[in-house]
Design a protein around this motif. Structure first.
Motif, short mmCIF file in Angstrom:
data_model
loop_
_atom_site.label_atom_id
_atom_site.label_comp_id
_atom_site.label_asym_id
_atom_site.label_seq_id
_atom_site.Cartn_x
_atom_site.Cartn_y
_atom_site.Cartn_z
N SER A 1 5.33 11.68 0.49
CA SER A 1 5.27 12.97 0.95
C SER A 1 5.39 14.01 -0.52
CB SER A 1 6.06 13.82 2.02
OG SER A 1 7.69 13.71 1.14
N GLY A 2 4.90 13.69 -1.50
CA GLY A 2 4.65 14.35 -2.82
C GLY A 2 4.53 13.30 -3.65
N LYS A 3 3.81 14.07 -5.43
CA LYS A 3 3.77 12.80 -6.12
C LYS A 3 5.03 12.67 -7.07
CE LYS A 3 4.25 18.21 -8.30
NZ LYS A 3 3.34 18.54 -8.12
N VAL A 4 6.33 13.00 -6.79
CA VAL A 4 8.16 12.62 -7.46
C VAL A 4 7.60 11.52 -6.79
CG1 VAL A 4 10.12 13.36 -7.98
CG2 VAL A 4 8.39 15.00 -9.05
N LEU A 5 8.31 11.76 -5.66
CA LEU A 5 8.47 10.00 -4.64
C LEU A 5 6.99 8.98 -4.61
CD1 LEU A 5 9.09 11.73 -0.94
CD2 LEU A 5 10.92 10.67 -2.83
N ALA A 6 6.06 9.65 -5.04
CA ALA A 6 5.21 8.47 -5.62
C ALA A 6 5.39 8.13 -6.60
CB ALA A 6 3.44 9.10 -5.61
N ILE A 7 5.72 8.28 -7.91
CA ILE A 7 6.06 8.15 -8.87
C ILE A 7 7.08 6.94 -8.96
CG2 ILE A 7 7.21 8.38 -11.28
CD1 ILE A 7 4.23 10.97 -11.40
N ASN A 8 8.38 7.11 -8.57
CA ASN A 8 9.46 6.69 -7.68
C ASN A 8 8.91 5.20 -7.44
OD1 ASN A 8 10.84 8.30 -9.90
ND2 ASN A 8 12.10 9.63 -7.93
N THR A 9 7.89 5.63 -6.51
CA THR A 9 7.69 4.38 -5.46
C THR A 9 6.86 3.25 -6.25
OG1 THR A 9 7.60 5.25 -3.48
CG2 THR A 9 6.82 2.86 -3.22
N TYR A 10 6.75 3.99 -7.07
CA TYR A 10 5.49 3.15 -7.82
C TYR A 10 6.40 2.33 -9.43
CZ TYR A 10 2.01 1.50 -11.11
OH TYR A 10 1.89 0.85 -12.75
N LYS A 11 7.05 2.40 -9.47
CA LYS A 11 8.40 1.90 -10.47
C LYS A 11 9.12 1.44 -10.06
CE LYS A 11 8.96 5.69 -13.49
NZ LYS A 11 9.79 7.67 -14.48
N LEU B 1 2.60 -2.04 -5.87
CA LEU B 1 1.65 -1.72 -5.56
C LEU B 1 0.02 -2.35 -5.62
CD1 LEU B 1 2.44 1.94 -5.10
CD2 LEU B 1 2.99 0.32 -3.51
N SER B 2 -0.98 -2.78 -4.28
CA SER B 2 -2.08 -3.11 -4.14
C SER B 2 -2.77 -1.96 -4.14
CB SER B 2 -2.31 -4.06 -3.70
OG SER B 2 -1.54 -5.25 -3.53
N LEU B 3 -2.49 -1.32 -3.62
CA LEU B 3 -3.63 -0.03 -3.36
C LEU B 3 -2.79 1.33 -3.37
CD1 LEU B 3 -6.78 1.21 -2.55
CD2 LEU B 3 -5.74 0.56 -0.24
N ILE B 4 -3.04 2.18 -4.32
CA ILE B 4 -2.57 3.40 -3.64
C ILE B 4 -3.89 4.88 -3.19
CG2 ILE B 4 -1.13 5.37 -4.84
CD1 ILE B 4 -0.46 3.76 -6.86
N CYS B 5 -3.43 5.37 -2.20
CA CYS B 5 -4.14 6.47 -1.32
C CYS B 5 -3.82 7.54 -1.74
CB CYS B 5 -4.39 5.73 -0.15
SG CYS B 5 -5.56 6.80 1.07
N PHE B 6 -4.57 8.26 -2.60
CA PHE B 6 -4.09 10.16 -3.30
C PHE B 6 -4.20 10.74 -2.61
CE2 PHE B 6 -0.69 11.19 -6.40
CZ PHE B 6 -1.23 12.19 -6.53
N ASP B 7 -4.16 11.86 -1.79
CA ASP B 7 -4.79 13.09 -1.93
C ASP B 7 -4.76 14.11 -2.64
OD1 ASP B 7 -5.53 15.08 -0.79
OD2 ASP B 7 -3.40 15.80 0.69
N ILE B 8 -6.46 14.17 -3.50
CA ILE B 8 -6.77 14.55 -4.32
C ILE B 8 -5.90 16.19 -4.26
CG2 ILE B 8 -8.73 13.42 -4.26
CD1 ILE B 8 -10.46 15.03 -3.59
N GLY B 9 -6.32 16.82 -2.76
CA GLY B 9 -5.65 18.12 -2.84
C GLY B 9 -3.41 17.82 -3.46
N VAL B 10 -3.33 16.75 -3.93
CA VAL B 10 -1.81 17.07 -4.58
C VAL B 10 -2.30 17.64 -6.10
CG1 VAL B 10 -0.15 15.66 -5.06
CG2 VAL B 10 -1.04 15.31 -3.12
N LYS B 11 -1.04 18.24 -6.30
CA LYS B 11 -1.67 18.88 -7.84
C LYS B 11 -1.69 18.00 -8.44
CE LYS B 11 -1.44 24.14 -7.03
NZ LYS B 11 -1.52 24.31 -6.34
N ALA B 12 -1.61 17.43 -9.98
CA ALA B 12 -1.60 16.58 -10.91
C ALA B 12 0.55 17.34 -11.94
CB ALA B 12 -2.08 16.97 -11.67
N ILE B 13 1.32 16.19 -11.81
CA ILE B 13 1.31 16.22 -12.76
C ILE B 13 1.93 15.65 -14.02
CG2 ILE B 13 2.78 13.52 -11.63
CD1 ILE B 13 5.62 14.55 -11.68
N GLU B 14 2.34 16.87 -14.69
CA GLU B 14 2.45 15.99 -16.71
C GLU B 14 3.44 14.88 -16.79
OE1 GLU B 14 3.16 18.52 -20.73
OE2 GLU B 14 1.96 19.79 -19.09
N ILE C 1 0.61 -1.06 -0.24
CA ILE C 1 -0.16 -0.41 -0.14
C ILE C 1 0.65 1.54 -0.03
CG2 ILE C 1 -1.70 0.82 1.28
CD1 ILE C 1 -2.50 -1.68 2.81
N LEU C 2 0.40 2.62 -0.70
CA LEU C 2 1.05 3.75 -0.92
C LEU C 2 0.60 4.45 -0.58
CD1 LEU C 2 3.75 5.26 -1.21
CD2 LEU C 2 3.05 5.57 -3.57
#
Length: 64
Positions: free
Chosen positions: A30-40, A49-62, A3-4
């Motif tokens: 703690s942020g989108k870049v770390l999340a993407i690196n953890t996923y990769k 990962l089986s589940l990603i719990c993402f704060d909708i307040g975190v701005k999207a990354i292109e 889980i992330l």
């Protein structure tokens, strides 16, 4: 189950980690870049990962 939790608020992240830890291994990003690196990292190690719990307040990354 892996889980992330992605949240910029440390208190919220720790509470969610405590909640989800009952169900499997839980990591915090703690942020989108770390999340993407953890996923990769998990995907490349064949332990996705089986589940990603993402704060909708975190701005999207292109992603290009």
């Amino acid at each position: 189950m892996k889980i992330l939790v992605v949240n910029e608020n440390e208190i919220v992240s720790r509470k969610l980690k405590l909640l989800f830890s009952k169900y499997g291994e839980c990591e915090i990003a703690s942020g989108k870049v770390l999340a993407i690196n953890t996923y990769k990292r998990g995907f490349e190690a064949n332990t996705p990962l089986s589940l990603i719990c993402f704060d909708i307040g975190v701005k999207a990354i292109e992603v290009v």
